[in-house]
Design a protein around this motif. Structure first.
Motif, PDB file in Angstrom:
ATOM      1  N   ARG A 522       0.675  -1.158   0.052  1.00 51.94           N
ATOM      2  CA  ARG A 522      -0.179   0.066  -0.099  1.00 51.94           C
ATOM      3  C   ARG A 522       0.814   1.275  -0.087  1.00 51.94           C
ATOM      4  O   ARG A 522       2.136   1.105   0.098  1.00 51.94           O
ATOM      5  CB  ARG A 522      -0.977   0.034   1.237  1.00 51.94           C
ATOM      6  N   HIS A 549       3.068   8.253   1.321  1.00 53.39           N
ATOM      7  CA  HIS A 549       1.474   8.505   1.006  1.00 53.39           C
ATOM      8  C   HIS A 549       1.216   9.720   0.710  1.00 53.39           C
ATOM      9  O   HIS A 549       1.159  10.818   1.310  1.00 53.39           O
ATOM     10  CB  HIS A 549       0.885   8.106   2.344  1.00 53.39           C
ATOM     11  N   HIS A 551      -1.630  11.144  -0.525  1.00 53.57           N
ATOM     12  CA  HIS A 551      -2.822  11.774  -0.127  1.00 53.57           C
ATOM     13  C   HIS A 551      -2.631  12.491   1.151  1.00 53.57           C
ATOM     14  O   HIS A 551      -3.405  13.384   1.545  1.00 53.57           O
ATOM     15  CB  HIS A 551      -4.086  10.625  -0.224  1.00 53.57           C
ATOM     16  N   GLU A 586      -1.529   3.209  -4.113  1.00 52.56           N
ATOM     17  CA  GLU A 586      -1.866   4.450  -4.218  1.00 52.56           C
ATOM     18  C   GLU A 586      -1.353   5.220  -5.607  1.00 52.56           C
ATOM     19  O   GLU A 586      -2.095   5.908  -6.400  1.00 52.56           O
ATOM     20  CB  GLU A 586      -1.375   5.437  -2.913  1.00 52.56           C
ATOM     21  N   GLU A 589      -3.252   3.649  -8.481  1.00 53.79           N
ATOM     22  CA  GLU A 589      -4.508   4.330  -8.696  1.00 53.79           C
ATOM     23  C   GLU A 589      -4.352   5.820  -9.372  1.00 53.79           C
ATOM     24  O   GLU A 589      -5.301   5.859 -10.148  1.00 53.79           O
ATOM     25  CB  GLU A 589      -5.056   4.566  -7.166  1.00 53.79           C
ATOM     26  N   ALA A 602     -10.679   2.871  -8.272  1.00 58.38           N
ATOM     27  CA  ALA A 602     -10.924   2.689  -6.669  1.00 58.38           C
ATOM     28  C   ALA A 602      -9.794   1.977  -6.109  1.00 58.38           C
ATOM     29  O   ALA A 602      -9.379   1.045  -7.005  1.00 58.38           O
ATOM     30  CB  ALA A 602     -12.103   2.399  -6.300  1.00 58.38           C
ATOM     31  N   ARG A 603      -9.238   1.998  -4.735  1.00 56.40           N
ATOM     32  CA  ARG A 603      -8.317   0.982  -4.556  1.00 56.40           C
ATOM     33  C   ARG A 603      -9.124   0.390  -3.084  1.00 56.40           C
ATOM     34  O   ARG A 603      -9.445   0.914  -2.353  1.00 56.40           O
ATOM     35  CB  ARG A 603      -6.853   1.716  -4.216  1.00 56.40           C
ATOM     36  N   ASP A 607      -5.490   1.724   4.010  1.00 54.49           N
ATOM     37  CA  ASP A 607      -5.865   2.988   4.176  1.00 54.49           C
ATOM     38  C   ASP A 607      -7.599   3.541   3.536  1.00 54.49           C
ATOM     39  O   ASP A 607      -7.992   4.192   4.224  1.00 54.49           O
ATOM     40  CB  ASP A 607      -4.847   3.822   3.403  1.00 54.49           C
ATOM     41  N   THR A 608      -7.730   2.464   2.814  1.00 53.25           N
ATOM     42  CA  THR A 608      -9.061   3.074   2.410  1.00 53.25           C
ATOM     43  C   THR A 608     -10.160   2.168   2.946  1.00 53.25           C
ATOM     44  O   THR A 608     -11.537   2.518   2.539  1.00 53.25           O
ATOM     45  CB  THR A 608      -9.335   2.813   0.497  1.00 53.25           C
ATOM     46  N   THR A 609     -10.034   1.290   3.841  1.00 56.64           N
ATOM     47  CA  THR A 609     -11.068   0.164   4.495  1.00 56.64           C
ATOM     48  C   THR A 609     -10.848   0.378   6.039  1.00 56.64           C
ATOM     49  O   THR A 609     -11.442  -0.488   6.660  1.00 56.64           O
ATOM     50  CB  THR A 609     -10.929  -0.754   4.065  1.00 56.64           C
ATOM     51  N   GLY A 614     -16.193   0.391   5.313  1.00 56.13           N
ATOM     52  CA  GLY A 614     -15.340   0.852   4.477  1.00 56.13           C
ATOM     53  C   GLY A 614     -15.461  -0.432   3.252  1.00 56.13           C
ATOM     54  O   GLY A 614     -15.562  -0.048   2.044  1.00 56.13           O
ATOM     55  N   LEU A 618     -17.171  -0.116  -0.726  1.00 52.37           N
ATOM     56  CA  LEU A 618     -16.411  -0.401  -1.993  1.00 52.37           C
ATOM     57  C   LEU A 618     -16.609  -1.532  -2.976  1.00 52.37           C
ATOM     58  O   LEU A 618     -16.795  -1.443  -4.081  1.00 52.37           O
ATOM     59  CB  LEU A 618     -14.928  -0.616  -1.517  1.00 52.37           C
TER      60      LEU A 618
END
Length: 823
Positions: A522, A549, A551, A586, A589, A602-603, A607-609, A614, A618
């Motif tokens: 990730r 990271h 973002h 990331e 993406e 989307a990933r 980090d996204t869940t 979450g 998705l």
């Protein structure tokens, strides 16, 4: 003749290898029983809640016993099966009963003097609180967050735990984990007829009075019709406020006026967080011919074996077989535990199981608020309606009373192994032991069995069932290995993507099909490097490079979560030539979004869940076709079922193959095969593009040819030669200390002591790949033990060696961790 005094051995949540004996005072004799929680004093000032393990009349000789302060439960919260299971876990995984207790119980059932109590700002008392309850609640409300010790000191109470327990039951306070999640008690406002108006004469008078207020009159009429007339109103039937206002098409002001006139009564009631309403359930689909054969073979296997391994290809329809097996157990009044390796998987599978089992099914995992987990625990303990539990590894600790079957789905997954803290158990192996204690059966299901499980099946310890055809005869995906080194040499690479992969993605998107890209890392970039002096940013607490990271525009350590801003110039040579190296999800993406601006990317990674929902959001978006390209870490490899995926890209197969671990080839084969299984699952054969620098690698060849037996045979030969599982049991002892010299000295002395006992079975000490985490230096000792050796005896000898070292002042603060069967 006087009765002998009664003593209780208590399990406390402390990592000490013993039980603690307390005297049971006369006033608590009738309340104290095995499995209940009791409050006890510990040390000079501490207060803990512990579990009564056994009762007896033998006063300890070596210390003066203290009295139990109070008993927290009317009924035991832990049953006899659990206590037996805890004992096995402590013995086999070389930890203490206290550590098992800490892992097993939800936080809502554990209380100690350091436990943080949080005031619920939304609390409204349904009935008057006692003087003590008011006093304690005022203290907690004043401080917002405080410990049980604080409450004891400020209230002047010797022990506030029983009072806090009652406040917990009222939802007036929360404990511990609610700091992480802004949890609110689930309540709803309901309206009923005021007690003063519950007669025909009173109602007639009210209707006469309301003639000039038609809106209020209509509201009252609607309420009466919803509760079933005067009869329902007299029995205090109520209607949800929002529903009443909607049905009557009335305003909140009209309702408030009726409440002020004491015609209607507004109250709050708690809603059970668990959805226990009766639901319409569907009958299970008929099994196909191939599935029926597998089902019959599983049943036959269970006649002579406790464990059956179902080796079924990806998309072979294993879940449908599970549903039929569960249905059979539930009809017999038995309980079933369905274990999954990852929370992400529960989303798809639970919605599928819910259709068949309705409110007989409960879900248990760590993304749930602690109060929900306590409710699931209580539901099982009281044997209410839950017969099927779907959950992750911690579900093995639930208070089952009548288990008939445990299904371990994707049994090969390393996420079934608990790494920290102790007990460092493997849920698959523990599930086999748990099932045996109930005389139940265990079904291990996977497309890529672990070497150990397949070996056990080959040796006749487990029954083996093969399901070699995909459901409805769908072909296995075509797997193409693409040489990244060659593509780079010919300057054909577009960033991290070969022309073959991009061509296949283009074609899939033109056909309105979906794409999954797998990159097991990730973040945006695994590390940053200075182009001038080759400086690499490393974590201040750990011996590891920091991951960038984008973002967050931060460098983050994935071991201790330390973060820092991305430097604009190199801290070593002050050159502005800072560059990112490597690539994570990331970055993929971002690049996919640039390459395919008209398609939603989307990933799915940690980090996204992070939130409870979450994963659900998705997966739903991908299922509904809102997302066209899904990029993910190994989360996406685990049994997810999507209808429209035609292309899967594995971006860096070499990463996994080159990891310094004896399971690296096994893991790589499993991951690549599982990710490949996401392609072409319903309508047509899928395609997998596997990017590698070594297309002729034996593992990659086995993945391409779907040749598990060849892979298994090669691995087994190596394992036997070098004394690894399944032929030997591995035990790692990790030695940690903030001073490198002390760490090295302690690990060498321990290894020498162990070599005296176990001889050449002891290897090391050796520094691991990452030899400093969170400012602690690390050394590892490996013991390769024959399978037939007694775990209890080995534990005793190892513990003695460790204790003799810890008794020396120099090594008093050295941390020793034992990991049996490391993943």
């Amino acid at each position: 003749m006087t009765n002998k005094p009664l003593f209780a051995d208590i399990i406390l949540p402390v990592p000490l290898p013993r039980l603690f004996t307390y005297a049971v005072p006369d006033e608590l004799l009738h309340l104290t029983s095995i499995g209940k929680r009791v409050v006890i004093p510990f040390g000079k000032k501490k207060v803990y809640s512990g579990i009564v393990y056994q009762l007896h009349h033998h006063k300890p000789e070596e210390y003066e016993t203290k009295d139990i302060i109070s008993v927290l439960d009317e009924e035991p919260v832990v049953n006899a099966y659990q206590l037996k299971f805890w004992n096995w876990l402590a013995d086999y995984y070389q930890c203490t009963l206290g550590e098992v207790y800490k892992a097993a119980l939800p936080s809502g059932l554990k209380m100690e003097s350091e436990t943080r109590i949080i005031y619920n700002t939304d609390f409204v008392a349904e009935s008057p609180l006692s003087e003590k309850e008011n006093k304690v609640l005022d203290i907690i409300a004043g401080k917002k967050v405080c410990s049980i010790n604080d409450v004891n000191q400020l209230s002047g109470l010797k022990n506030s735990l029983p009072v806090i327990k009652r406040l917990l039951e009222y939802n007036a306070v929360f404990i511990n984990e609610h700091l992480k999640e802004s949890y609110k008690a689930k309540k709803e406002k309901v309206i009923s007829l005021h007690p003063k108006c519950q007669s025909e004469e009173a109602l007639q008078q009210i209707f006469d009075k309301l003639e000039r207020a038609p809106k209020q009159q209509e509201l009252l009429m609607t309420l009466l019709s919803l509760v079933g007339g005067l009869t329902g109103a007299i029995t205090n039937q109520s209607v949800v406020k929002a529903e009443l206002l909607k049905k009557a098409n009335a305003s909140a002001a009209a309702l408030k006026e009726l409440c002020n006139k004491e015609i209607l009564l507004e109250q709050e009631r708690s809603i059970d967080r668990l959805d226990l309403d009766e639901k319409a359930v569907e009958v299970a689909n008929a099994l196909s011919e191939v599935q029926q054969i597998a089902y019959d073979e599983i049943k036959a296997g269970f006649e002579n074996h406790d464990v059956t391994l179902l080796h079924g290809v990806t998309s072979g329809g294993k879940t449908e077989i599970y549903i039929h097996l569960i249905e059979e157990q539930l009809k017999q009044g038995k309980q079933v535990l369905y274990l999954l390796p990852e929370i992400a998987l529960t989303t798809q599978i639970t919605s599928r199981l819910q259709k068949h089992f309705g409110n007989k099914m409960g879900i248990y995992h760590s993304k749930f608020a602690d109060a929900e987990r306590v409710e699931v625990w209580s539901n099982l303990l009281q044997q209410k309606n839950y017969q099927l539990i779907v959950g992750v590894r911690s579900s093995i600790f639930l208070p089952f009373a009548n288990l008939g079957l445990i299904i371990v789905d994707e049994e090969h997954e390393n996420t079934y192994k608990q790494f920290d803290p102790a007990p460092r158990y493997h849920a698959r192996d523990a599930a086999v032991v748990l099932a045996k204690s109930f005389g139940a059966k265990t079904l291990l299901g996977t497309a890529t069995p672990s070497i150990e499980s397949y070996y056990n099946a080959q040796q006749g310890k487990y029954a083996l069932v093969e399901l070699s055809q995909r459901f409805e005869g769908i072909e296995m995906p075509e797997i193409v290995a693409v040489d990244v080194r060659e593509a780079k040499r010919k300057k054909q690479m577009s960033s991290h993507f070969t022309p073959v992969l991009l061509e296949k993605i283009d074609k899939a998107l033109k056909n309105d099909e979906q794409v999954i890209l797998f990159q097991n890392r990730r973040g945006f970039s695994p590390f940053i490097e200075c182009g001038q002096c080759a400086y690499v940013a490393k974590c201040v607490n750990c011996d590891v490079s920091m991951t960038y990271h984008k973002h967050l525009n931060q460098l983050v350590c994935h071991y201790c979560n330390h973060s820092m801003q991305l430097p604009t110039v190199c801290p070593a040579c002050h050159s502005p030539a800072i560059e990112t190296r490597g690539f994570g999800t990331e970055k993929i993406e971002e690049e996919m979004s640039l390459l395919y601006p008209d398609h939603k990317v989307a990933r799915m990674d940690l980090d996204t869940t992070r939130s409870k929902s979450g994963y659900d959001k998705l997966i739903k978006k991908f299922e509904d076709g809102e997302v066209h390209i899904l990029i993910g870490t190994q989360m996406i490899s685990k049994g997810l079922d999507f209808d429209n995926v035609s292309v899967v890209g594995i971006l860096n197969a070499d990463n996994m193959l080159n990891y310094p671990d004896f399971r690296a080839f096994e893991r790589s084969y499993q991951l690549m095969t599982q990710v490949s299984g996401r392609a072409g699952r319903k309508r047509k054969q899928g395609l997998v593009v596997l990017q590698t620098s070594n297309p002729k690698h034996p593992v990659i060849m086995d993945v391409i040819n779907h040749n598990f037996i060849n892979h298994y045979s090669g691995q087994l030969e190596e394992r036997q030669m070098f004394k690894y599982p399944p032929f030997y049991r591995l035990i790692y002892i990790t030695v940690k200390h903030k001073d490198q010299r002390v760490c090295n000295k302690a690990s060498h002395l321990l290894a020498e002591q162990l070599r005296v006992i176990f001889g050449s079975r002891v290897l090391g000490p050796q520094a691991p790949v990452i030899n400093r985490i969170q400012n602690l230096f690390i050394k590892k000792i490996l013991i390769k033990m024959e399978k037939k050796a007694s775990p209890a005896k080995v534990k005793h000898l190892m513990r003695e060696a460790i204790f003799s070292l810890q008794a020396q002042q120099e090594f008093r603060y050295v941390n020793f961790q034992i990991d049996v069967d490391p993943a």
